[in-house]
Design a protein around this motif. Structure first.
Motif, PDB file in Angstrom:
ATOM      1  N   UNK A  45      10.936  -3.276  -3.316  1.00 20.69           N
ATOM      2  CA  UNK A  45       9.908  -2.295  -2.994  1.00 20.69           C
ATOM      3  C   UNK A  45       8.593  -2.974  -2.620  1.00 20.69           C
ATOM      4  N   UNK A  46       7.893  -2.360  -1.674  1.00 20.26           N
ATOM      5  CA  UNK A  46       6.630  -2.884  -1.170  1.00 20.26           C
ATOM      6  C   UNK A  46       5.636  -1.728  -1.080  1.00 20.26           C
ATOM      7  N   UNK A  47       4.348  -2.053  -1.287  1.00 19.71           N
ATOM      8  CA  UNK A  47       3.323  -1.012  -1.148  1.00 19.71           C
ATOM      9  C   UNK A  47       3.447  -0.356   0.216  1.00 19.71           C
ATOM     10  N   UNK A  48       3.478   0.970   0.210  1.00 21.81           N
ATOM     11  CA  UNK A  48       3.551   1.745   1.442  1.00 21.81           C
ATOM     12  C   UNK A  48       2.210   2.429   1.718  1.00 21.81           C
ATOM     13  N   UNK A  49       1.795   3.300   0.801  1.00 23.58           N
ATOM     14  CA  UNK A  49       0.488   3.936   0.941  1.00 23.58           C
ATOM     15  C   UNK A  49       0.040   4.500  -0.400  1.00 23.58           C
ATOM     16  N   UNK A  50      -1.236   4.802  -0.482  1.00 20.85           N
ATOM     17  CA  UNK A  50      -1.802   5.478  -1.641  1.00 20.85           C
ATOM     18  C   UNK A  50      -2.695   6.594  -1.142  1.00 20.85           C
ATOM     19  N   UNK A 243       5.651  -8.161 -10.140  1.00 21.41           N
ATOM     20  CA  UNK A 243       5.244  -8.828 -11.372  1.00 21.41           C
ATOM     21  C   UNK A 243       4.084  -8.031 -11.943  1.00 21.41           C
ATOM     22  N   UNK A 244       4.259  -7.465 -13.127  1.00 21.26           N
ATOM     23  CA  UNK A 244       3.265  -6.592 -13.744  1.00 21.26           C
ATOM     24  C   UNK A 244       2.576  -7.339 -14.871  1.00 21.26           C
ATOM     25  N   UNK A 253      -2.022  -5.031 -13.468  1.00 18.05           N
ATOM     26  CA  UNK A 253      -2.074  -5.484 -12.082  1.00 18.05           C
ATOM     27  C   UNK A 253      -0.666  -5.841 -11.675  1.00 18.05           C
ATOM     28  N   UNK A 254      -0.223  -5.340 -10.525  1.00 17.86           N
ATOM     29  CA  UNK A 254       1.118  -5.607 -10.020  1.00 17.86           C
ATOM     30  C   UNK A 254       1.024  -6.383  -8.716  1.00 17.86           C
ATOM     31  N   UNK A 255       1.693  -7.536  -8.677  1.00 17.89           N
ATOM     32  CA  UNK A 255       1.724  -8.382  -7.492  1.00 17.89           C
ATOM     33  C   UNK A 255       3.160  -8.515  -6.997  1.00 17.89           C
ATOM     34  N   UNK A 256       3.292  -9.158  -5.849  1.00 19.72           N
ATOM     35  CA  UNK A 256       4.568  -9.518  -5.235  1.00 19.72           C
ATOM     36  C   UNK A 256       5.124  -8.437  -4.308  1.00 19.72           C
ATOM     37  N   UNK A 257       4.335  -7.446  -3.996  1.00 23.06           N
ATOM     38  CA  UNK A 257       4.796  -6.415  -3.085  1.00 23.06           C
ATOM     39  C   UNK A 257       4.000  -6.343  -1.806  1.00 23.06           C
ATOM     40  N   UNK A 258       3.322  -7.444  -1.454  1.00 24.49           N
ATOM     41  CA  UNK A 258       2.535  -7.478  -0.224  1.00 24.49           C
ATOM     42  C   UNK A 258       1.114  -7.006  -0.401  1.00 24.49           C
TER      43      UNK A 258
END
Length: 315
Positions: A45-50, A243-244, A253-258
């Motif tokens: 999964x990758x950030x799409x929108x907020x 990675x949370x 903070x969550x990283x690794x999704x772009x």
């Protein structure tokens, strides 16, 4: 995207956007989120929108800003989703990521401070693996849903499949999504051809107008959410491969999704958007400050921009 009305009407559920509901979910986790090692599994999964619901003054300033039309691929659009549910948003779109700004009244039954986050797959079939990983974490009954879109002819087109960890939210919902092949096949969606077998990615979904604007993509997003909404979000991020890490005050903070995702744990009356940061297509030599209602967009100097939102009820 707004999915709540469909879930209320067909599944008696309330998911995205603010909904002051009672009850708790058995699949939630403690806000004492422990530091974790990078997952060995492939990122799914990758950030799409907020999105977020802001006060009317801010929403109107965003909608009528001439600068935003030069800064990003900017659009004001009313969309009809499942069962005729409509919403009006202000969209800033990049290469792979985007954001939505709603004003109070743009979404039925949605109060100030409501917000949401979508993370999506890049390959067809990865959403099924996300479901497996959720069940491995003890989320035994995740909510599954298909969103449709009506292009104006009254015929709904399958848009994307979605997965939620629970049906109980305070003011913030997070879902995983996978675009449907039927949507990519419909020319009215104005999507791009697949770059590889099974391509259901974000870059294919979004147009290339960003090339002629400053904004390239969303680099980070920060939202204030209730502890319960935070607990319901963390398992989905972990299932997607993020990675949370914990932050002071009980957030993560969550990283690794772009795109870096920060969620701050706050009381219900303090929820809402806090900040977006952007990577630009080119460096800006002179700093530009754009005041947009109760928010401030600062562009440059350099290849970055920051959009800060004032906390509700505070200046």
């Amino acid at each position: 995207m707004l999915l709540r009305r469909k879930l209320r009407m067909t599944l008696a559920l309330t998911v995205t956007l603010a909904a002051a509901l009672l009850g708790a979910t058995g699949g939630s986790v403690s806000t004492a989120h422990a530091e974790e090692k990078p997952p060995r599994e492939r990122q799914l999964l990758f950030y799409n929108h907020a999105y977020g619901v802001v006060d009317r003054e801010t929403a109107d300033a965003v909608e009528h800003s001439g600068y935003l039309r030069k800064f990003a691929d900017f659009e004001v659009r009313t969309t009809t989703g499942s069962d005729g549910y409509t919403w009006t948003g202000r969209y800033l779109k990049g290469r792979e990521t985007y954001l939505e700004i709603f004003g109070v009244g743009d979404v039925p039954d949605t109060p100030l401070g409501g917000a949401g986050l979508a993370v999506s797959t890049e390959r067809d079939g990865d959403l099924a693996t996300v479901l497996e990983r959720l069940r491995d974490q003890g989320i035994t009954d995740p909510v599954q849903f298909q969103q449709t879109r009506d292009f104006g002819d009254g015929v709904p087109v399958p848009w994307f499949d979605a997965v939620f960890t629970t049906d109980q939210y305070d003011a913030f919902g997070t879902w995983a999504m996978e675009y449907r092949p039927e949507y990519f096949a419909d020319p009215r969606g104005k999507t791009e051809p697949a770059s590889y077998p099974g391509d259901v990615g974000r870059e294919r979904y979004l147009p290339d107008v960003y090339r002629d604007r400053l904004m390239r993509d969303v680099a980070s997003v920060r939202l204030a959410v209730t502890p319960r909404d935070l607990d319901n979000t963390v398992p989905l991020l972990r299932a997607g491969g993020f990675v949370v890490r914990p932050t002071a005050g009980g957030g993560v903070v969550a990283d690794r999704g772009g795109t870096t995702i920060r969620l701050d744990a706050v009381p219900r009356d303090r929820v809402g958007l806090r900040q977006f940061t952007f990577v630009l297509n080119k460096a800006v030599h002179k700093r530009h400050v754009e005041r947009l209602g109760h928010s401030t967009l600062t562009v440059g100097p350099g290849p970055r921009a920051v959009w800060n939102f004032e906390e509700r009820g505070r200046s």
